[in-house]
Design an enzyme around this catalytic site. Structure first.
Site, PDB file in Angstrom:
ATOM      1  N   ALA A  82       0.837  -1.199   0.000  1.00 31.85           N
ATOM      2  CA  ALA A  82       0.000   0.000   0.000  1.00 31.85           C
ATOM      3  C   ALA A  82       0.867   1.242   0.000  1.00 31.85           C
ATOM      4  O   ALA A  82       1.972   1.248   0.534  1.00 31.85           O
ATOM      5  CB  ALA A  82      -0.916   0.022   1.229  1.00 31.85           C
ATOM      6  N   THR A 133      -5.680   0.158   8.408  1.00 27.26           N
ATOM      7  CA  THR A 133      -5.248   1.207   9.329  1.00 27.26           C
ATOM      8  C   THR A 133      -6.415   1.747  10.141  1.00 27.26           C
ATOM      9  O   THR A 133      -7.566   1.681   9.707  1.00 27.26           O
ATOM     10  CB  THR A 133      -4.615   2.365   8.532  1.00 27.26           C
ATOM     11  OG1 THR A 133      -4.362   3.468   9.402  1.00 27.26           O
ATOM     12  CG2 THR A 133      -5.545   2.848   7.430  1.00 27.26           C
ATOM     13  N   ASP A 134      -6.101   2.324  11.297  1.00 24.99           N
ATOM     14  CA  ASP A 134      -7.145   2.972  12.099  1.00 24.99           C
ATOM     15  C   ASP A 134      -7.611   4.280  11.478  1.00 24.99           C
ATOM     16  O   ASP A 134      -8.660   4.828  11.857  1.00 24.99           O
ATOM     17  CB  ASP A 134      -6.662   3.216  13.538  1.00 24.99           C
ATOM     18  CG  ASP A 134      -5.412   4.079  13.641  1.00 24.99           C
ATOM     19  OD1 ASP A 134      -4.861   4.498  12.609  1.00 24.99           O
ATOM     20  OD2 ASP A 134      -4.976   4.333  14.780  1.00 24.99           O
ATOM     21  N   GLU A 135      -6.868   4.810  10.506  1.00 28.49           N
ATOM     22  CA  GLU A 135      -7.228   6.101   9.926  1.00 28.49           C
ATOM     23  C   GLU A 135      -8.538   6.052   9.144  1.00 28.49           C
ATOM     24  O   GLU A 135      -9.146   7.097   8.885  1.00 28.49           O
ATOM     25  CB  GLU A 135      -6.095   6.619   9.048  1.00 28.49           C
ATOM     26  CG  GLU A 135      -4.827   6.900   9.842  1.00 28.49           C
ATOM     27  CD  GLU A 135      -3.794   7.695   9.080  1.00 28.49           C
ATOM     28  OE1 GLU A 135      -4.188   8.593   8.307  1.00 28.49           O
ATOM     29  OE2 GLU A 135      -2.598   7.426   9.265  1.00 28.49           O
ATOM     30  N   TYR A 159      -5.337   9.265   1.502  1.00 26.95           N
ATOM     31  CA  TYR A 159      -4.806   7.974   1.941  1.00 26.95           C
ATOM     32  C   TYR A 159      -5.850   7.151   2.668  1.00 26.95           C
ATOM     33  O   TYR A 159      -6.108   5.990   2.315  1.00 26.95           O
ATOM     34  CB  TYR A 159      -3.590   8.187   2.852  1.00 26.95           C
ATOM     35  CG  TYR A 159      -3.263   6.964   3.692  1.00 26.95           C
ATOM     36  CD1 TYR A 159      -2.966   5.748   3.090  1.00 26.95           C
ATOM     37  CD2 TYR A 159      -3.279   7.035   5.084  1.00 26.95           C
ATOM     38  CE1 TYR A 159      -2.686   4.617   3.854  1.00 26.95           C
ATOM     39  CE2 TYR A 159      -2.995   5.920   5.855  1.00 26.95           C
ATOM     40  CZ  TYR A 159      -2.714   4.722   5.239  1.00 26.95           C
ATOM     41  OH  TYR A 159      -2.445   3.602   5.989  1.00 26.95           O
ATOM     42  N   LYS A 163      -7.707   3.514   1.669  1.00 32.95           N
ATOM     43  CA  LYS A 163      -7.693   2.315   2.511  1.00 32.95           C
ATOM     44  C   LYS A 163      -9.102   1.903   2.902  1.00 32.95           C
ATOM     45  O   LYS A 163      -9.416   0.700   2.968  1.00 32.95           O
ATOM     46  CB  LYS A 163      -6.832   2.547   3.756  1.00 32.95           C
ATOM     47  CG  LYS A 163      -5.337   2.619   3.478  1.00 32.95           C
ATOM     48  CD  LYS A 163      -4.777   1.341   2.874  1.00 32.95           C
ATOM     49  CE  LYS A 163      -4.749   0.203   3.873  1.00 32.95           C
ATOM     50  NZ  LYS A 163      -4.105  -1.018   3.302  1.00 32.95           N
ATOM     51  N   PRO A 214      10.645  19.025  12.432  1.00 30.39           N
ATOM     52  CA  PRO A 214       9.374  19.671  12.112  1.00 30.39           C
ATOM     53  C   PRO A 214       8.212  19.077  12.900  1.00 30.39           C
ATOM     54  O   PRO A 214       8.047  17.859  12.965  1.00 30.39           O
ATOM     55  CB  PRO A 214       9.220  19.419  10.615  1.00 30.39           C
ATOM     56  CG  PRO A 214      10.022  18.181  10.352  1.00 30.39           C
ATOM     57  CD  PRO A 214      11.159  18.204  11.333  1.00 30.39           C
ATOM     58  N   GLY A 292      -6.557  19.296   6.945  1.00 33.15           N
ATOM     59  CA  GLY A 292      -7.479  18.265   7.420  1.00 33.15           C
ATOM     60  C   GLY A 292      -6.872  17.296   8.408  1.00 33.15           C
ATOM     61  O   GLY A 292      -7.309  16.143   8.506  1.00 33.15           O
TER      62      GLY A 292
END
Length: 353
Positions: A82, A133-135, A159, A163, A214, A292
């Site tokens: 992925a 993924t948890d996203e 992304y 998924k 960063p 976002g």
């Protein structure tokens, strides 16, 4: 016996292949396109080991996937391949749609054709395990309960949307065609062989080079952090005993704010590789936030513990110490992955913020 692993030269995939051969000893057919984050050096310890068969190829290549399934007759597919970096998906979403959506579709169709032709005993034993993924669940309020497997999908980036789409395809191929699938949704992984575009390896690499560290916005974005080898053990548990058609969340029970991660890494580097110029925290630089940007993710992994007895072996303190030490011990690996393309990406993503 053989399993097919897609994306097995990437960060999580290569850790899984190494752990699988060490813990299980079963042969792995490893299919990877070797994009920027895929690195055969991750698997150097398996050179000459007949239990590891590497194939350089694309999961969107149906002819190749069909050929590999027919020749190697795997008992399972473990699908890691992925595109996975949110910032890259914002700059170029097309690659995410192709790999994560079209690639998963191609694998499902190839697996369905292969599975349908197996003898009944082999057919009932076959599994297609999709690593997600948890996203896909979106963003949590500070006091909201952690994501369970029943949480609605609310992806907020290209992304996570790609998924989420792949998760839905896997579910549909089970309900429509009966393909014996399993899905795992994990929290943020960290550990060895992590390409230094993600937070923790980027911090380590930049700090050692004396470059800015960063931090997006106020740095108070919260994530659940999962040591990659714990993730691998969770996937092995699901593949061995998970109920067909079910989803299992794999988490580290380690919610941390990004800024706290930054200071933890700086503190470990101060201890393990002190800089004569002063504490590494002096390099922390706040930059404009990601568009976002989700504020909080948290995984409830009790289903996996309840059904299969799995819990992570590492605390965050133990896992992050191992991770920092690994990067200190492997400067050649770091130098090799920091190509011109990598430097161009850093300039594109951070210098304009």
């Amino acid at each position: 016996m053989t399993i097919l692993v897609t994306g097995g030269a990437g960060f999580i995939g290569s850790n899984f292949v190494l752990d699988w051969i060490a813990q299980v000893g079963e042969r792995v057919l490893n299919l990877d396109a070797l994009t920027y984050a895929g690195n055969l050096r991750n698997l150097a310890s398996l050179q000459g080991d007949e239990r590891h068969v590497f194939v350089h190829g694309d999961i969107c290549d149906r002819t190749l996937v069909d050929k590999l399934l027919a020749e190697h007759r795997p008992r399972a597919v473990v699908h890691f391949a992925a595109e996975s970096h949110v910032d890259r998906s914002i700059h170029g979403p097309g690659a995410f749609m192709r790999t994560n959506v079209e690639g998963t579709f191609t694998l499902l169709e190839a697996a369905r054709g292969y599975w349908g032709g197996l003898k009944e005993e082999d057919k009932s034993a076959f599994r297609f395990l999709h690593v997600s993924t948890d996203e896909v669940y979106g963003s949590l309020a500070p006091d909201a309960p952690a994501f369970t497997e029943d949480h609605p999908y609310e992806p907020n980036s290209p992304y996570s949307a790609s998924k989420a789409a792949s998760d839905h395809l896997v579910r549909a191929w089970h309900h429509t065609y009966g393909l014996p699938v399993l899905t795992t949704n994990c929290s943020n992984n960290y550990g060895p062989y992590h390409f230094p575009e993600k937070l923790i390896p980027l911090l380590i690499v930049n700090a050692l080079a004396g470059k800015p560290l960063p931090v997006y916005g106020d740095g108070r974005q919260i994530r659940d952090w999962l040591y990659v080898k714990d993730h691998c053990s969770g996937i092995r548990a699901v593949l061995a005993g998970g109920r067909v058609g079910q989803t299992y969340n794999i988490g580290g029970w380690n919610e941390q704010a990004n800024i706290d991660i930054v200071h933890k890494v700086c503190g470990l580097l101060d201890e393990l590789r002190p800089d004569p110029a002063g504490p590494y925290a002096r390099l922390v630089t706040h930059v404009a936030d990601r568009p976002g940007h989700d504020r909080r993710y948290a995984i409830d992994a009790r289903k996996l513990e309840r059904e299969l007895g799995w819990r992570p072996a590492e605390t965050f303190d133990s896992g992050i110490r191992k991770t920092v030490q690994w990067y200190l011990d492997h400067p050649d690996w770091v130098a090799e992955v920091q190509s011109g393309a990598y430097r161009d990406w850093l300039d594109r993503n951070y210098t304009t913020r």
